[in-house]
Design a protein around this motif. Sequence first.
Motif, PDB file in Angstrom:
ATOM      1  N   CYS A   1       0.844  -1.191   0.000  1.00 46.45           N
ATOM      2  CA  CYS A   1       0.000   0.000   0.000  1.00 46.45           C
ATOM      3  C   CYS A   1       0.881   1.243   0.000  1.00 46.45           C
ATOM      4  O   CYS A   1       0.702   2.146  -0.814  1.00 46.45           O
ATOM      5  CB  CYS A   1      -0.916   0.020   1.227  1.00 46.45           C
ATOM      6  SG  CYS A   1      -2.345  -1.067   1.076  1.00 46.45           S
TER       7      CYS A   1
ATOM      8  N   VAL B   1       1.060   4.123  -2.877  1.00 51.70           N
ATOM      9  CA  VAL B   1       0.734   5.514  -2.554  1.00 51.70           C
ATOM     10  C   VAL B   1       1.929   6.395  -2.940  1.00 51.70           C
ATOM     11  O   VAL B   1       1.782   7.455  -3.561  1.00 51.70           O
ATOM     12  CB  VAL B   1       0.392   5.638  -1.049  1.00 51.70           C
ATOM     13  CG1 VAL B   1       0.320   7.097  -0.638  1.00 51.70           C
ATOM     14  CG2 VAL B   1      -0.903   4.903  -0.729  1.00 51.70           C
TER      15      VAL B   1
ATOM     16  N   VAL C   1      -6.711   0.777   2.667  1.00 51.39           N
ATOM     17  CA  VAL C   1      -5.368   1.308   2.435  1.00 51.39           C
ATOM     18  C   VAL C   1      -4.593   1.188   3.737  1.00 51.39           C
ATOM     19  O   VAL C   1      -4.940   1.823   4.727  1.00 51.39           O
ATOM     20  CB  VAL C   1      -5.398   2.762   1.937  1.00 51.39           C
ATOM     21  CG1 VAL C   1      -3.978   3.284   1.761  1.00 51.39           C
ATOM     22  CG2 VAL C   1      -6.144   2.830   0.614  1.00 51.39           C
TER      23      VAL C   1
ATOM     24  N   ALA D   1      -1.691   2.180   4.744  1.00 49.12           N
ATOM     25  CA  ALA D   1      -0.520   3.055   4.811  1.00 49.12           C
ATOM     26  C   ALA D   1      -0.399   3.465   6.266  1.00 49.12           C
ATOM     27  O   ALA D   1      -0.799   4.547   6.663  1.00 49.12           O
ATOM     28  CB  ALA D   1      -0.717   4.254   3.905  1.00 49.12           C
TER      29      ALA D   1
ATOM     30  N   GLU E   1       0.844   7.216   6.624  1.00 48.96           N
ATOM     31  CA  GLU E   1      -0.452   7.875   6.513  1.00 48.96           C
ATOM     32  C   GLU E   1      -0.296   9.265   5.869  1.00 48.96           C
ATOM     33  O   GLU E   1      -1.154   9.698   5.116  1.00 48.96           O
ATOM     34  CB  GLU E   1      -1.081   7.994   7.914  1.00 48.96           C
ATOM     35  CG  GLU E   1      -2.382   8.755   7.998  1.00 48.96           C
ATOM     36  CD  GLU E   1      -3.565   7.985   7.425  1.00 48.96           C
ATOM     37  OE1 GLU E   1      -3.439   6.775   7.192  1.00 48.96           O
ATOM     38  OE2 GLU E   1      -4.630   8.614   7.202  1.00 48.96           O
TER      39      GLU E   1
ATOM     40  N   TYR F   1      -0.324   9.066   2.251  1.00 50.80           N
ATOM     41  CA  TYR F   1      -1.675   8.776   1.769  1.00 50.80           C
ATOM     42  C   TYR F   1      -2.463  10.083   1.652  1.00 50.80           C
ATOM     43  O   TYR F   1      -3.131  10.351   0.649  1.00 50.80           O
ATOM     44  CB  TYR F   1      -2.332   7.785   2.738  1.00 50.80           C
ATOM     45  CG  TYR F   1      -3.789   7.450   2.468  1.00 50.80           C
ATOM     46  CD1 TYR F   1      -4.223   7.093   1.194  1.00 50.80           C
ATOM     47  CD2 TYR F   1      -4.709   7.459   3.517  1.00 50.80           C
ATOM     48  CE1 TYR F   1      -5.558   6.768   0.974  1.00 50.80           C
ATOM     49  CE2 TYR F   1      -6.024   7.128   3.302  1.00 50.80           C
ATOM     50  CZ  TYR F   1      -6.455   6.790   2.030  1.00 50.80           C
ATOM     51  OH  TYR F   1      -7.771   6.463   1.817  1.00 50.80           O
TER      52      TYR F   1
ATOM     53  N   SER G   1      -1.152  12.021  -1.279  1.00 47.65           N
ATOM     54  CA  SER G   1      -1.595  11.428  -2.542  1.00 47.65           C
ATOM     55  C   SER G   1      -3.020  11.859  -2.875  1.00 47.65           C
ATOM     56  O   SER G   1      -3.329  12.237  -4.000  1.00 47.65           O
ATOM     57  CB  SER G   1      -1.496   9.903  -2.441  1.00 47.65           C
ATOM     58  OG  SER G   1      -2.231   9.279  -3.458  1.00 47.65           O
TER      59      SER G   1
ATOM     60  N   TYR H   1      -9.407   7.253  -4.464  1.00 47.85           N
ATOM     61  CA  TYR H   1      -9.367   5.936  -3.819  1.00 47.85           C
ATOM     62  C   TYR H   1     -10.770   5.365  -3.772  1.00 47.85           C
ATOM     63  O   TYR H   1     -11.712   6.008  -3.312  1.00 47.85           O
ATOM     64  CB  TYR H   1      -8.771   6.050  -2.415  1.00 47.85           C
ATOM     65  CG  TYR H   1      -7.270   6.277  -2.435  1.00 47.85           C
ATOM     66  CD1 TYR H   1      -6.739   7.554  -2.659  1.00 47.85           C
ATOM     67  CD2 TYR H   1      -6.391   5.213  -2.275  1.00 47.85           C
ATOM     68  CE1 TYR H   1      -5.368   7.760  -2.713  1.00 47.85           C
ATOM     69  CE2 TYR H   1      -5.015   5.416  -2.328  1.00 47.85           C
ATOM     70  CZ  TYR H   1      -4.510   6.684  -2.538  1.00 47.85           C
ATOM     71  OH  TYR H   1      -3.156   6.881  -2.603  1.00 47.85           O
TER      72      TYR H   1
END
Lengths: 583, 143
Positions: free
Chosen positions: A331, A335, A357, A359, A364, A367, A370, A377
Amino acid sequence: MSETESPQRRIGVYICHCGGNISDYVDVERVREAISADPDVVVGKTTLFACADGTQHEMIDDIHAEGLDGLVVASCSPKLHTTTFRGVSTRADLNPYAYTQVNIREQDSWAHTDDHEGATQKAIALVQAGIAKTRLSLPLEPLRVETVPATMVVGGGITGLRTAIGLADIGIAVTIVEREAEVGGWVGRLGPMFPHNASGRDQISQLMAEIARRPTITVLTNAELVGKTGSFGNYTAKVKLRTETTEELRQFQVGTFVIATGADVYSPEVGELGYGIDGVVTIHEFGALVDAAQGSGSLTWQGRKVRSVAYVYCVGNRQVGGNEYCSKFCCAATVHASIKVADLDPSIRQFHLHRDVRAYGKYELMYTESRERGSVYMRYPDDALPSIEQMPDKRLAVTVTDALTSQDEITLPVDLVVLVTGMVPRDNDDLTTLLKLPTGDDGFYNEIHPKLRPVETVVDGVLIAGACQGPKPATEAVSGGLAAVTQSAGILKKGFAELDPLVATVTESLCTGCGDCLTTCPYDAISSYVCDEGQKASIAAASCKGCGGCVPVCPEDAIDLLGYTSAQMMAAIDGLSVKEPVA
Amino acid sequence: MSDHGGTGEPMPRILVFSTNNISDPGIDLAGSRHLHYPATVSVLAVPCSSGIKPAWILHALETGQDGVFIASDGEECAYLPDCAERTASIVTQAQALMAEKGLEPQRLKMAAVCSVCAEPFANYMREFAAALNELGPRPVPVG
């Protein structure tokens, strides 16, 4: 053996109430009376909690005051308190192997809450058997073996390389054995990695530069560990070195092994989520594509500019009936890749089709970044995988249900589909068999305990680290390597190791040299020697694992397992059958 | 046989050989979960079931035990890859010794008991006790 042959012993017996866990079902007072009739029982007491500090002090005082030479505690399972009461013995200058723990809780009071009379009689029998074992116990000392201050690291990936540096820096010589022609493993092929964009190739080069500065590290490539003999702390490792035309066997003396053979990447089947269709790639293939695009400044596939990407997560992982585990790194890696893509060209549309996810921790933040930079997502249902088809214009149609918004299927036209593939165990059957390493159902190596002994294996002196233990990101793999450094140092830095002395021994006078036992030990602990009376068998205590498998093989009853000698076992069986004396 | 089961039904005495790392923890778990089996079952633990001598089994049957049960390591043995075969061979040898003394081979049983096999163990004990009851009292040793 009859009672008159037994030497007179001075044994202390303590019967635990366990605060009622035992005494609610077993009449401990009756047990005490019954066993006190034994002439070798000098001290017989009941106690509310045998493991309590105060009771331990009382035992030590009794051992000193009464000159006890044996100790029996009838309480809970030996798994819980054998170490405790061996410690009490040691603190009282009593040989710890003259101690016997008798289990009258898990295997008596708790199993027979419906039969107090039966449980009491059983407790008497079990304690009598325990006394019989202690009566015939021999004073034993831990085996001391010299250790070699050298470690063999198997696997020259990021974990193995960092481990080698750690070992060298605390004065342990290292041989790195790498099967491939080059060190570096998977990380050595990667460009910028999460979380800080440091390139995998550069990190491996840094480690190799550090290794070059340390003359006590030897790096062998095109090399495989093919033999391991010797015993704990002093092994002979055989390594096969290959060139294009030759093969050479070399031997190394090492005290420990660190196995850092890493993992492989999952390779999708053709047809699995469209794999095999032009434009469907794995996350590893995509990573190489993104890294190559850093130079040109534009992400292209087959000469065409990529305008949109769909990532399908959890490929080959978290599959019921397949690889059920999560690979932990994928993940975050995906990401991170999406941020690299946004850096290249923020107008590229990115769709992440995931099942959660993961992450976690600091990942995090990637994420969040992203998503802020435009990645979309969508969670697909566990039982409805996205489907991928090629459209007439060669682009790809990804059809998916967004589990969080609508049950309706939507179709995304994209230029590239990235299958986020996880890790699988490496095909290392020869090494696994050679070292007798235990593997889990998932095919990764198993540590003894995930929290308390996270890099040790049941094979003495063989440590595991990194992704060979289970899927994980490089950060965690390296931490495991450094834990293995500490464990290696713990074994090797003293210069000697102490082993449990409960091993098999041969009574020389009974051995007729028949040779039946010589092939029975898979650990090669049994060998033969010639003396005046002919051939005799001998057991190397440091190689013996203490299983006793050779004991019944001897037709002359010449082999005994210390702590479980035939005399002790027969006496314990007698102890079980002795009836409670009639009052 | 002992008849303290309270029901008047005689309970056969059973000696179980367990293994320190695998079957003994399974038997512990049966107790921890308060699963009942006859109190005439006693357990002696050894490191590995491949290390049990046939003579110990015979001795137990000659000193008051009505049956012997080997709670073996099976395929889980951490020491010996062929543990199951080795233990089976010990059973065969012990049964030959038992036959010489007129003891029925059914008085010796072996089954793999894993470290969480609490229920299977309790069931084995109840079944074995019932089978031994059916077999009747041990033959009186001759000589």
